[in-house]
Design a protein around this motif. Structure first.
Motif, PDB file in Angstrom:
ATOM      1  N   VAL A  69       1.642  -4.271  10.608  1.00 61.34           N
ATOM      2  CA  VAL A  69       1.456  -2.924  10.045  1.00 61.34           C
ATOM      3  C   VAL A  69       2.562  -1.998  10.540  1.00 61.34           C
ATOM      4  O   VAL A  69       3.149  -1.224   9.767  1.00 61.34           O
ATOM      5  N   PHE A  70       2.860  -2.082  11.832  1.00 58.96           N
ATOM      6  CA  PHE A  70       3.869  -1.201  12.426  1.00 58.96           C
ATOM      7  C   PHE A  70       5.223  -1.370  11.751  1.00 58.96           C
ATOM      8  O   PHE A  70       5.883  -0.382  11.392  1.00 58.96           O
ATOM      9  N   VAL A  89       9.272   1.301   5.443  1.00 59.26           N
ATOM     10  CA  VAL A  89       9.082   2.295   4.380  1.00 59.26           C
ATOM     11  C   VAL A  89       9.612   3.660   4.800  1.00 59.26           C
ATOM     12  O   VAL A  89      10.239   4.373   4.021  1.00 59.26           O
ATOM     13  N   SER A  90       9.396   4.019   6.047  1.00 59.80           N
ATOM     14  CA  SER A  90       9.844   5.350   6.515  1.00 59.80           C
ATOM     15  C   SER A  90      11.352   5.429   6.672  1.00 59.80           C
ATOM     16  O   SER A  90      11.951   6.472   6.439  1.00 59.80           O
ATOM     17  N   LYS A  99       0.831  -1.199   0.000  1.00 63.03           N
ATOM     18  CA  LYS A  99       0.000   0.000   0.000  1.00 63.03           C
ATOM     19  C   LYS A  99       0.873   1.260   0.000  1.00 63.03           C
ATOM     20  O   LYS A  99       0.596   2.222  -0.730  1.00 63.03           O
ATOM     21  N   LEU A 100       1.928   1.252   0.812  1.00 61.75           N
ATOM     22  CA  LEU A 100       2.773   2.436   0.963  1.00 61.75           C
ATOM     23  C   LEU A 100       3.801   2.577  -0.163  1.00 61.75           C
ATOM     24  O   LEU A 100       4.198   3.683  -0.507  1.00 61.75           O
ATOM     25  N   ASN A 101       4.245   1.441  -0.696  1.00 62.41           N
ATOM     26  CA  ASN A 101       5.244   1.485  -1.764  1.00 62.41           C
ATOM     27  C   ASN A 101       5.016   0.314  -2.718  1.00 62.41           C
ATOM     28  O   ASN A 101       5.608  -0.758  -2.554  1.00 62.41           O
ATOM     29  N   PRO A 102       4.164   0.494  -3.734  1.00 63.31           N
ATOM     30  CA  PRO A 102       3.824  -0.600  -4.658  1.00 63.31           C
ATOM     31  C   PRO A 102       5.012  -1.123  -5.464  1.00 63.31           C
ATOM     32  O   PRO A 102       4.912  -2.201  -6.065  1.00 63.31           O
ATOM     33  N   LYS A 103       6.113  -0.388  -5.477  1.00 63.45           N
ATOM     34  CA  LYS A 103       7.279  -0.806  -6.269  1.00 63.45           C
ATOM     35  C   LYS A 103       8.123  -1.859  -5.550  1.00 63.45           C
ATOM     36  O   LYS A 103       9.020  -2.453  -6.160  1.00 63.45           O
ATOM     37  N   LEU A 104       7.869  -2.080  -4.281  1.00 59.51           N
ATOM     38  CA  LEU A 104       8.680  -3.018  -3.512  1.00 59.51           C
ATOM     39  C   LEU A 104       8.524  -4.446  -4.034  1.00 59.51           C
ATOM     40  O   LEU A 104       7.424  -4.884  -4.372  1.00 59.51           O
ATOM     41  N   LYS A 105       9.648  -5.171  -4.076  1.00 60.99           N
ATOM     42  CA  LYS A 105       9.635  -6.594  -4.425  1.00 60.99           C
ATOM     43  C   LYS A 105       9.594  -7.377  -3.118  1.00 60.99           C
ATOM     44  O   LYS A 105      10.555  -7.340  -2.348  1.00 60.99           O
ATOM     45  N   ILE A 106       8.491  -8.063  -2.899  1.00 55.27           N
ATOM     46  CA  ILE A 106       8.273  -8.732  -1.622  1.00 55.27           C
ATOM     47  C   ILE A 106       8.060 -10.223  -1.844  1.00 55.27           C
ATOM     48  O   ILE A 106       7.298 -10.621  -2.733  1.00 55.27           O
TER      49      ILE A 106
END
Length: 459
Positions: free
Chosen positions: A446-447, A453-454, A23-30
């Protein structure tokens, strides 16, 4: 690096980590690694006809797979800091509650709309409990039900499946620290990432101990909860469950001053088997759909045992008690309360003659041959105490299933970011020893996602 973030465990912690990261960074490869099956393939072979008891599957469909051990639970999300873990000690009370409320919003938007939010605060029942030596803990409780909980998980997976790389039936063997991040080892296959989130759940407690030992991560001994699952006619507790649904009641025994608590109350629910690391324990489920409900209510009565030096293996202690039950009963043992009090084992005929139909096919037996006397004495005291506020609890035909055990990982040393001594290695959910509930585990996911991301926007 193969991935930006690797997540181990597709329980609530892992799911909500992945959800918030995308949600916060759709570009992340997870990548998300799970030792069990996808949700639609999680099928327990027990059907009550051909397969009547646990057959010891390699990977328990009730405990492992997408959704974790809570996938087939009754979907209770307790929004409180009073129980369910100590997450608030790491991130603050207000932050913990806000994250649990955020998780609730996500559940509602993914199929949980229309489910009821109960509250135990300022209830008349709380006063009645205090007058009888019992203590009702405060919480807001969202009850999804096993059926709606499944729907929510299904919708979450559908949202994630094209954005996250899932590896099912892939138990992670080791987690290794590399110069630039972490390596996840699965046999001859290795996957690397800069950040690694471990959310292996309670069933991963032994594996987590190995990870901590290999990476020299400090831990400290935690507790183990040992008890029984009580089943009785739904009418006995209906005046409580109709208003509060889930009531966390704590009692201090007169004899030993031990704390006994109710846990996981399932109005009109069913008692079920669980296979944890090859041993068969008992749990309970309930449903939102009236057509799936039973005539019985079940809940656990648990006694927490904390151990001091030199003994450190609290989980091993709990396992030894369950193994004794499995040895005598071939799995879970069931006993009528009246038989227990009179010092006689329950038999098939005594169970059949009872004025209650068991929802789990278990072996009639004698729990006094399995449970430590101190724990069993505390449970008996608690049943008589509950009988004062819910007359009928101490009836002869009340059924006790044993053994129910809640295993907790040794508490992993983490900081206020839920991060170990190794930067970028997070331990969340129940395998951390910090959370003990769906809501707390989800909130921790979530935390950590927000923290990653931050702090590492350059991923």
């Amino acid at each position: 690096m193969n991935f930006d973030v690797t997540i181990i465990g597709a329980g609530p912690g892992g799911i909500f980590s992945a959800y918030e990261l995308i949600k916060l960074n759709p570009k992340l490869k997870i990548a998300l690694f799970e030792m069990g099956n996808p949700l639609e393939k999680r099928k327990c072979p027990i059907d009550g006809k051909k397969v009547k008891t646990c057959i010891g599957c390699k990977s328990c469909a009730i405990m492992n797979g997408f959704g974790g051990a809570g996938a087939f639970s009754d979907g209770k999300y307790n929004i409180t800091n009073q129980f369910g873990g100590t997450l608030h000690e790491y991130i603050g009370k207000t932050e913990a509650i806000n994250l649990m409320k955020y998780v609730d919003e996500i559940n509602l938007s993914h199929g949980g709309e229309g489910t009821k939010l109960y509250s135990t605060a300022n209830s008349e029942f709380k006063k009645i409990c205090v007058q009888n030596g019992l203590h009702l803990l405060d919480a807001s409780v969202r009850h999804l039900g096993t059926d709606i909980n499944y729907l929510v998980l299904e919708n979450l997976f559908n949202e994630l499946k094209d954005k996250v790389t899932f590896f099912f039936n892939c138990p992670v063997e080791k987690v290794k620290k590399t110069q630039g991040g972490y390596e996840v080892v699965l046999g001859d296959k290795k996957y690397t990432s800069k950040e690694c989130i471990i959310s292996a759940g309670r069933s991963g407690s032994k594996w987590m101990e190995d990870v901590c030992r290999d990476l020299d991560i400090p831990t400290r001994s935690n507790r183990v909860d040992i008890g029984v699952r009580v089943e009785l006619p739904a009418e006995v507790f209906s005046h409580i469950t109709d208003k509060l649904y889930e009531s966390k009641i704590v009692y201090r025994t007169e004899k030993f001053q031990d704390l006994v608590r109710t846990f996981c109350m399932n109005p009109k629910g069913a008692v079920v088997n669980e296979n944890t690391n090859g041993i068969v324990t008992v749990n309970g489920h309930s449903y939102e759909d009236p057509s799936l409900q039973t005539e019985n209510t079940n809940f656990a009565l648990l006694v927490s045992k904390h151990f001091s030096e030199p003994f450190k293996d609290s989980n091993g202690y709990g396992e030894s008690i369950v193994k004794l039950s499995n040895m005598l009963g071939g799995g879970v043992i069931v006993q009528r309360f009246g038989d227990l009090i009179r010092g006689q084992r329950s038999t098939v005929s005594r169970i059949e003659e009872a004025f209650i139909t068991p929802t789990l096919m278990a072996t009639p037996g004698d729990l006094s041959l399995v449970m430590p006397k101190r724990i069993l004495d505390g449970i008996i005291e608690m049943i008589y105490a509950l009988d004062k506020i819910a007359p009928g609890t101490a009836n002869d035909d009340t059924l006790l299933y044993g053994v129910e055990v809640k295993f907790y990982n040794m508490e992993v040393e983490i900081n206020s970011h839920l991060e170990t001594k190794h930067q970028g290695l997070y331990v969340i959910g129940d395998c951390s020893g910090v959370t003990h509930s769906l809501s707390h585990a989800s909130a921790s996911g979530v935390f950590v996602a927000r923290d990653i991301v931050s702090r590492y926007e350059g991923l």
